[in-house]
Design a protein around this motif. Structure first.
Motif, PDB file in Angstrom:
ATOM      1  N   ASP A 285      27.063 155.191  25.826  1.00 33.96           N
ATOM      2  CA  ASP A 285      27.175 155.291  27.614  1.00 33.96           C
ATOM      3  C   ASP A 285      24.990 155.898  27.062  1.00 33.96           C
ATOM      4  O   ASP A 285      25.042 155.906  28.450  1.00 33.96           O
ATOM      5  CB  ASP A 285      27.285 156.558  27.585  1.00 33.96           C
ATOM      6  CG  ASP A 285      27.455 157.869  26.939  1.00 33.96           C
ATOM      7  OD1 ASP A 285      27.038 157.698  25.858  1.00 33.96           O
ATOM      8  OD2 ASP A 285      27.636 159.016  27.061  1.00 33.96           O
ATOM      9  N   LEU A 286      24.226 155.897  26.541  1.00 38.29           N
ATOM     10  CA  LEU A 286      23.059 156.431  26.287  1.00 38.29           C
ATOM     11  C   LEU A 286      22.321 155.244  25.585  1.00 38.29           C
ATOM     12  O   LEU A 286      21.489 155.323  25.854  1.00 38.29           O
ATOM     13  CB  LEU A 286      22.847 157.750  25.460  1.00 38.29           C
ATOM     14  CG  LEU A 286      23.462 159.135  25.840  1.00 38.29           C
ATOM     15  CD1 LEU A 286      23.099 160.239  25.662  1.00 38.29           C
ATOM     16  CD2 LEU A 286      23.276 159.426  28.222  1.00 38.29           C
ATOM     17  N   ALA A 287      22.747 153.850  25.510  1.00 37.95           N
ATOM     18  CA  ALA A 287      22.418 153.112  25.587  1.00 37.95           C
ATOM     19  C   ALA A 287      20.650 152.793  25.633  1.00 37.95           C
ATOM     20  O   ALA A 287      19.789 152.712  25.134  1.00 37.95           O
ATOM     21  CB  ALA A 287      23.358 152.015  24.516  1.00 37.95           C
ATOM     22  N   PRO A 288      20.923 152.387  26.809  1.00 43.33           N
ATOM     23  CA  PRO A 288      19.522 152.573  27.686  1.00 43.33           C
ATOM     24  C   PRO A 288      19.215 153.408  27.431  1.00 43.33           C
ATOM     25  O   PRO A 288      17.234 152.630  27.343  1.00 43.33           O
ATOM     26  CB  PRO A 288      20.138 151.708  28.940  1.00 43.33           C
ATOM     27  CG  PRO A 288      21.868 151.663  28.931  1.00 43.33           C
ATOM     28  CD  PRO A 288      22.179 152.419  28.691  1.00 43.33           C
ATOM     29  N   LYS A 289      18.696 154.460  27.727  1.00 43.24           N
ATOM     30  CA  LYS A 289      17.818 155.417  27.444  1.00 43.24           C
ATOM     31  C   LYS A 289      17.449 155.664  26.112  1.00 43.24           C
ATOM     32  O   LYS A 289      15.818 155.251  25.755  1.00 43.24           O
ATOM     33  CB  LYS A 289      18.387 156.586  27.795  1.00 43.24           C
ATOM     34  CG  LYS A 289      18.844 156.992  29.258  1.00 43.24           C
ATOM     35  CD  LYS A 289      19.109 158.317  29.812  1.00 43.24           C
ATOM     36  CE  LYS A 289      19.587 158.407  30.915  1.00 43.24           C
ATOM     37  NZ  LYS A 289      20.052 159.981  31.589  1.00 43.24           N
ATOM     38  N   LEU A 290      17.967 154.765  25.081  1.00 44.86           N
ATOM     39  CA  LEU A 290      17.800 155.589  23.700  1.00 44.86           C
ATOM     40  C   LEU A 290      16.923 153.826  23.521  1.00 44.86           C
ATOM     41  O   LEU A 290      15.761 153.948  22.692  1.00 44.86           O
ATOM     42  CB  LEU A 290      18.603 155.193  22.542  1.00 44.86           C
ATOM     43  CG  LEU A 290      20.114 156.550  23.130  1.00 44.86           C
ATOM     44  CD1 LEU A 290      21.150 156.314  22.126  1.00 44.86           C
ATOM     45  CD2 LEU A 290      19.292 157.266  22.647  1.00 44.86           C
ATOM     46  N   VAL A 291      17.219 152.991  24.146  1.00 41.95           N
ATOM     47  CA  VAL A 291      16.802 152.013  23.580  1.00 41.95           C
ATOM     48  C   VAL A 291      14.382 152.178  24.682  1.00 41.95           C
ATOM     49  O   VAL A 291      13.790 151.815  23.763  1.00 41.95           O
ATOM     50  CB  VAL A 291      17.675 150.356  24.755  1.00 41.95           C
ATOM     51  CG1 VAL A 291      15.837 149.045  24.777  1.00 41.95           C
ATOM     52  CG2 VAL A 291      18.526 149.895  23.809  1.00 41.95           C
ATOM     53  N   ALA A 292      14.523 152.165  25.545  1.00 44.67           N
ATOM     54  CA  ALA A 292      13.754 152.953  25.930  1.00 44.67           C
ATOM     55  C   ALA A 292      12.334 153.553  25.120  1.00 44.67           C
ATOM     56  O   ALA A 292      11.544 153.819  24.989  1.00 44.67           O
ATOM     57  CB  ALA A 292      13.411 153.109  27.491  1.00 44.67           C
ATOM     58  N   HIS A 293      13.747 154.555  24.292  1.00 40.34           N
ATOM     59  CA  HIS A 293      12.816 155.962  23.505  1.00 40.34           C
ATOM     60  C   HIS A 293      12.243 155.432  22.418  1.00 40.34           C
ATOM     61  O   HIS A 293      11.045 155.583  21.648  1.00 40.34           O
ATOM     62  CB  HIS A 293      13.730 156.629  22.905  1.00 40.34           C
ATOM     63  CG  HIS A 293      14.022 157.939  24.462  1.00 40.34           C
ATOM     64  ND1 HIS A 293      13.297 158.086  25.217  1.00 40.34           N
ATOM     65  CD2 HIS A 293      15.230 157.956  24.494  1.00 40.34           C
ATOM     66  CE1 HIS A 293      13.615 158.933  25.778  1.00 40.34           C
ATOM     67  NE2 HIS A 293      14.557 158.939  25.728  1.00 40.34           N
ATOM     68  N   THR A 294      12.900 154.383  22.675  1.00 41.94           N
ATOM     69  CA  THR A 294      12.179 152.869  20.636  1.00 41.94           C
ATOM     70  C   THR A 294      11.185 152.619  20.875  1.00 41.94           C
ATOM     71  O   THR A 294      10.161 152.306  19.871  1.00 41.94           O
ATOM     72  CB  THR A 294      13.361 152.125  20.501  1.00 41.94           C
ATOM     73  OG1 THR A 294      13.090 151.360  21.805  1.00 41.94           O
ATOM     74  CG2 THR A 294      14.625 152.130  20.158  1.00 41.94           C
ATOM     75  N   ALA A 295      10.279 152.936  22.435  1.00 39.87           N
ATOM     76  CA  ALA A 295       8.817 152.433  22.245  1.00 39.87           C
ATOM     77  C   ALA A 295       8.458 153.771  21.280  1.00 39.87           C
ATOM     78  O   ALA A 295       7.308 153.231  21.064  1.00 39.87           O
ATOM     79  CB  ALA A 295       8.523 152.449  23.745  1.00 39.87           C
TER      80      ALA A 295
END
Length: 330
Positions: free
Chosen positions: A274-284
């Motif tokens: 459920d948090l995948a989109p936010k976690l993807v953004a953090h990988t920057a």
């Protein structure tokens, strides 16, 4: 109350039902498994089956014994739970008095001892005498998270039954059948480690508050304001040690998911879908190398706090290190 209520644990149920059908139930059983895994429910079902007056399916749910048991009024059953932090010798003395009585409704008597690993040494030694010379027709069901604290002499007199976590897919399906949304059910099933009780807790209102706090920490560490470090350390240090470890446990899961996302690994393995989109953004700011390093740092802090390290200093050191890793990623 019947075996159909149980989700999973088919091998365990098969063994116990065979015992009931043959009438050959050991006088002492020890159920071992993580909290919320379902072992207490199985213990109650087995106790109901032992007390049931039906000649075939046990428990039947409608005989006098089953009805009395379901209402918590069966005179041949007793439950022993920790009084405060432990099970004390006075509780085992009371159990001995109960065990000395003859059955009044059923053909035998049953005692469930919850959290048996928390017996004091005196209580354990007193129970041992009962296990060495059990009253006729009396069955003890000990339920414990781990067998390690129990006396070897108690372990040697119990038939041990190990409970394994449920596969996430089976648990998620069971949660959906209870009316929970599919995505929420999958998240709860994965984060619970295959434990129904834990999963239901995560699906309760504010059940994911600790997880969301951990996610907020990553959000704060990804920003530029270093004041966040001291604010987060203060907020965490205001919690009980057990709550701190829970938040750090969720932080561990989040960085694990970020490793998978940053390295473009199999996203089917994600826990926090459920948090995948936010976690993807953090990988920057947290590419695979930094996320792996963060994972190790959180593990080290969990070990330190579990070992009674100064929680405030350990948390500050962790947050400073994580902030540094985020800066390198940027």
């Amino acid at each position: 109350m019947n075996w159909d209520e149980l989700i999973g644990h088919k091998d365990v149920v098969k063994i116990l039902q065979a015992m009931l059908a043959s009438g050959k139930v050991p006088h002492a059983l020890l159920f071992i498994g993580a909290a919320g895994i379902g072992k207490s429910l199985v213990a109650r079902l087995l106790a109901a089956g032992l007390l049931c007056g039906n000649s075939s399916a046990k428990p039947c749910g409608h005989c006098q014994a089953c009805l009395m048991y379901s209402h918590g009024a069966h005179p041949d059953f007793t439950l022993v739970c920790p009084d405060g932090a432990s099970i004390k010798i006075d509780q085992i003395r009371a159990l001995k008095q109960f065990a000395a009585l003859a059955p009044s409704v059923s053909s035998g008597r049953v005692c469930i001892i919850e959290d048996a690993e928390f017996m004091t040494v005196q209580a354990a030694n007193s129970l041992l005498k009962l296990l060495e010379e059990p009253p006729p027709g009396f069955v003890f069901i000990l339920v414990a998270g781990t067998a390690q604290p129990l006396l070897p002499t108690i372990l040697s007199r119990c038939r041990k039954i190990q409970f394994q976590p449920l596969p996430p897919t089976i648990l998620a399906e069971a949660l959906v059948s209870k009316g929970y949304a599919a995505e929420s059910a999958v998240v709860a099933a994965k984060l619970s480690g295959g434990r129904m009780g834990k999963a239901l807790g995560l699906l309760a209102p504010d059940g994911l508050a600790a997880r969301d706090m951990a996610a907020g920490m990553i959000e704060g560490l990804s920003g530029q304001d270093t004041v966040n470090i001291w604010n987060m350390a203060s907020q965490l240090d205001g919690l009980e040690t057990k709550e701190i470890l829970t938040v750090l446990g969720f932080l561990l899961y989040l960085f694990r998911d970020m490793v998978l996302l940053a390295g473009k690994h199999n996203e089917q393995l994600l826990y926090n879908i459920d948090l995948a989109p936010k976690l993807v953004a953090h990988t920057a700011k947290w590419p695979e190398g930094q996320s792996l390093a963060a994972l190790g740092a959180v593990k080290d802090t969990i070990r330190a706090i579990s070992g009674n390290a100064n929680s405030r200093l350990a948390l500050e050191a962790l947050l400073i290190h994580l902030k540094d890793l985020a800066g390198k990623g940027d």
